[in-house]
Scaffold this motif. Sequence first.
Motif, PDB file in Angstrom:
ATOM      1  N   ASN A 101     120.513 -32.641 -64.958  1.00  0.00           N
ATOM      2  CA  ASN A 101     119.935 -31.516 -65.709  1.00  0.00           C
ATOM      3  C   ASN A 101     118.641 -31.003 -65.110  1.00  0.00           C
ATOM      4  O   ASN A 101     118.336 -29.831 -65.344  1.00  0.00           O
ATOM      5  CB  ASN A 101     119.852 -31.793 -67.261  1.00  0.00           C
ATOM      6  N   TYR A 151     123.858 -24.685 -55.783  1.00  0.00           N
ATOM      7  CA  TYR A 151     124.753 -24.474 -56.700  1.00  0.00           C
ATOM      8  C   TYR A 151     124.430 -23.079 -57.474  1.00  0.00           C
ATOM      9  O   TYR A 151     123.180 -22.579 -57.352  1.00  0.00           O
ATOM     10  CB  TYR A 151     124.708 -25.427 -57.974  1.00  0.00           C
ATOM     11  N   ILE A 153     124.475 -21.974 -60.218  1.00  0.00           N
ATOM     12  CA  ILE A 153     123.515 -21.805 -61.382  1.00  0.00           C
ATOM     13  C   ILE A 153     121.999 -21.854 -61.019  1.00  0.00           C
ATOM     14  O   ILE A 153     121.206 -21.349 -61.904  1.00  0.00           O
ATOM     15  CB  ILE A 153     123.670 -23.189 -62.060  1.00  0.00           C
ATOM     16  N   SER A 356     122.751 -27.063 -71.126  1.00  0.00           N
ATOM     17  CA  SER A 356     123.860 -26.335 -71.155  1.00  0.00           C
ATOM     18  C   SER A 356     124.461 -25.665 -69.850  1.00  0.00           C
ATOM     19  O   SER A 356     125.491 -25.320 -69.686  1.00  0.00           O
ATOM     20  CB  SER A 356     123.444 -25.131 -72.364  1.00  0.00           C
ATOM     21  N   ALA A 359     125.990 -28.183 -67.769  1.00  0.00           N
ATOM     22  CA  ALA A 359     127.196 -28.943 -68.366  1.00  0.00           C
ATOM     23  C   ALA A 359     128.592 -28.521 -67.670  1.00  0.00           C
ATOM     24  O   ALA A 359     129.460 -29.382 -67.715  1.00  0.00           O
ATOM     25  CB  ALA A 359     127.327 -28.591 -69.872  1.00  0.00           C
ATOM     26  N   THR A 360     128.663 -27.527 -67.181  1.00  0.00           N
ATOM     27  CA  THR A 360     130.120 -26.931 -66.454  1.00  0.00           C
ATOM     28  C   THR A 360     130.335 -27.928 -65.402  1.00  0.00           C
ATOM     29  O   THR A 360     131.562 -28.125 -64.929  1.00  0.00           O
ATOM     30  CB  THR A 360     129.983 -25.741 -66.191  1.00  0.00           C
ATOM     31  N   VAL A 361     129.029 -28.492 -64.659  1.00  0.00           N
ATOM     32  CA  VAL A 361     129.466 -29.507 -63.754  1.00  0.00           C
ATOM     33  C   VAL A 361     129.013 -31.044 -64.187  1.00  0.00           C
ATOM     34  O   VAL A 361     130.142 -31.652 -63.719  1.00  0.00           O
ATOM     35  CB  VAL A 361     128.116 -29.211 -62.623  1.00  0.00           C
ATOM     36  N   THR A 362     128.447 -31.145 -65.008  1.00  0.00           N
ATOM     37  CA  THR A 362     128.337 -32.629 -65.428  1.00  0.00           C
ATOM     38  C   THR A 362     129.002 -33.272 -66.443  1.00  0.00           C
ATOM     39  O   THR A 362     129.288 -34.606 -66.130  1.00  0.00           O
ATOM     40  CB  THR A 362     126.380 -32.524 -65.744  1.00  0.00           C
ATOM     41  N   GLU A 363     129.727 -32.573 -67.279  1.00  0.00           N
ATOM     42  CA  GLU A 363     130.365 -32.971 -68.188  1.00  0.00           C
ATOM     43  C   GLU A 363     131.951 -33.112 -67.707  1.00  0.00           C
ATOM     44  O   GLU A 363     132.619 -33.661 -68.326  1.00  0.00           O
ATOM     45  CB  GLU A 363     130.305 -32.148 -69.574  1.00  0.00           C
ATOM     46  N   ALA A 364     132.361 -32.623 -66.325  1.00  0.00           N
ATOM     47  CA  ALA A 364     133.689 -33.092 -66.022  1.00  0.00           C
ATOM     48  C   ALA A 364     133.971 -34.496 -65.793  1.00  0.00           C
ATOM     49  O   ALA A 364     133.104 -35.174 -65.207  1.00  0.00           O
ATOM     50  CB  ALA A 364     133.939 -32.050 -64.836  1.00  0.00           C
ATOM     51  N   THR A 429     131.418 -39.432 -66.251  1.00  0.00           N
ATOM     52  CA  THR A 429     131.379 -37.925 -65.894  1.00  0.00           C
ATOM     53  C   THR A 429     130.781 -37.829 -64.398  1.00  0.00           C
ATOM     54  O   THR A 429     130.294 -38.646 -64.001  1.00  0.00           O
ATOM     55  CB  THR A 429     130.638 -37.233 -66.985  1.00  0.00           C
TER      56      THR A 429
END
Length: 709
Positions: A101, A151, A153, A356, A359-364, A429
Amino acid sequence: MKKKFWLKSSVLTGLVSSALLTSVVSADQVPIQFLGINDFHGALNTTGSANMPEGRISGAGSAAVLSTYLKNAESDFLSTNSNGHSLRVQSGDMVGASPANSGLLQDEPTIRVLNAMDFDYGTLGNHEFDEGLDEFNRIITGQAPTAGKFYSIVDTYPREASTQKIVIANVVDKATGAIPYGFKPYEVESINVNGQSVKVGFIGILTTEVPSLVLKQHHEGYNFLDEAETIAYYAKQLRQQGVNAIVVLSHVSAISPGGVVGGQAADILSKVASIDPENSVDLMFTGHSHTYANGLYGHTRVVQSLSQGRAYSDVRGILDTATQDFVEAPSATIVATAPGVEKDTNVQAIVNEADSIVATVTEAKIGTAVSADTITREVNEFKESPLGNLITKAQLEIARKEGYNADFAITNNGGIRSDLLVKDDFSITWGAAQAVQPFGNILQVVELSGQQIYDTLNQQYDESEKYFLQMSGLKYVYTDFANSATENTNSDQAYKVYKAYKEDGTEIDPNANYTVVINDFLYGGGDSFSALTGGRFLGAISPDTEVFVSYIKSLEEAGKPVAASINGVKTYKSAEQIAAEQRTEEEVIIPFESRRIDDANLPLGSEEVVTKGVNGKALIVKDANGNEISRTVLLEPITEVIHVGTKAVTKPGQNTPPGSTTELPTSSSAPKNKKKILPATGESVGAIWSLLGASGLGMAAYLKKRQIK
């Protein structure tokens, strides 16, 4: 601190007791507080154990909790010191080796968090060099990166410039000799009290070990000046300006067992004192070793507060406007940020926003573990960890998949920054894997000789095992460095490698070549593993972060769970154990004894003695030098004596002096001295009975002749 003590007439009247003198602050003195942290490493919501002298405190840390503790400490100080002054400082490694994060957003959330916590002064750590000082300068000045460099982001993140002042005195550009990016060697804080002012100087210092800790391209443009010489130089400049209260923000290691300061900080302060015995260094914040430290070295207070926000230093002292110095050495408390306090909502909002965004990257989900248990980076007594084995196994297998006939994979333990966290449903993850190895070091495939491998393994045991390795495809046995008092000339090296083996048990040949996977940090001699710099470059594969993620994904695709354990990569054996293993056993022949009996003891009619028998056997144990240790007889030799031939005897009726002999005639047809071996064992008994029978017949004939007469 100069040892000057002043008694102010404005402070107290002569009626005040001497006991009260020690507790009352005069009108021209000011209480001061320094709240310090070190080695934060972008730990926005990371928690862990705080190993304190009073015991281990679990669940300590996170930025929002740290912020609350700092606020409470400042409030406590000011509530009892209405004219007090509180400052916040950091001693390096605020960024780098960060969780996803912060790391995925180039640590820009960490800069915002430090701003929200009102840090005033800071210095550089080695991790500020991870992506080069140019990138660190971009981050702290709040500039946007080149679009698409990181990235997506990162491009849209709401960054802001750092509000703290960076001081660094011993890093200079090789080409210009100037301190880079406009950083200052020191800063001065002026504090007003009752219409007067007192000044505090802050000098920044970085460990000169940086070339062993950072990729070559990120440090080769700078010189790292001697820490002690630099402190003494700028402390003198400050004193010449009337600044006697001096604080050093240093990214150097320190320990304080039993309150006695040790480590690099002690060495530096000792050298400063030898250069300038009148130095006025009052306080030294340290870092780098992630340890607890709180003690006095001479008149200097030395502190360090663990890492990742799991503790902070609360240092308090009194400044005097007349001496422009501390009245006495500051006191300090190291406080663990234990859970249970209310989180700072402003800081937590920054952390939540970062969570937040990434999350699109880390929670996969990328894999499934065999259980919900964390796969730990904690090492055993031999400095081997389950996670280290998993990481290097991944590097070895991915390298082989990419066409390299790799024998081993080796990584530096310091590059493993977090346990591999597993969710309750056993899932792993991307973010959890990235947190383990956040640097993204390029993996190099190199050719090393067996001797270079031995040299590398042995370098783990110099510098008191400060740096060590994790590995796959390679196992070894190590032992005590010296078998004799004269052999060990390196006082900080307790062990040496005895024998190393491939994963199939084949012993490493010092003269053979092997293919090894290492990261570019190690290939450049990082963590003082200089033996690895001599490898022949064969090629490169993806960065370590991507390789680890890729390996876990490949297991998931194959329907295999992720598992890791201690594999016995490193084994210790004492010198006695090794000596016992070097002993050899050998069966040897014990020949039967060949001997002659004295003439006087020869049987009648014998001239020669012939021996025969059975050889024995013995088991002999020898040491490594071939010296016999023990002998065990397995079979006793058996000797049999057999007599043949003639013996000189006395003729009947001849008065021969004792000992004189004459020869009995022997058959002319029988050659003299002919050796004849009679039958052994049972057959020899028959021969004796034949001899006795012949003697009996002769005696019977003699008696009959006498009867006739």
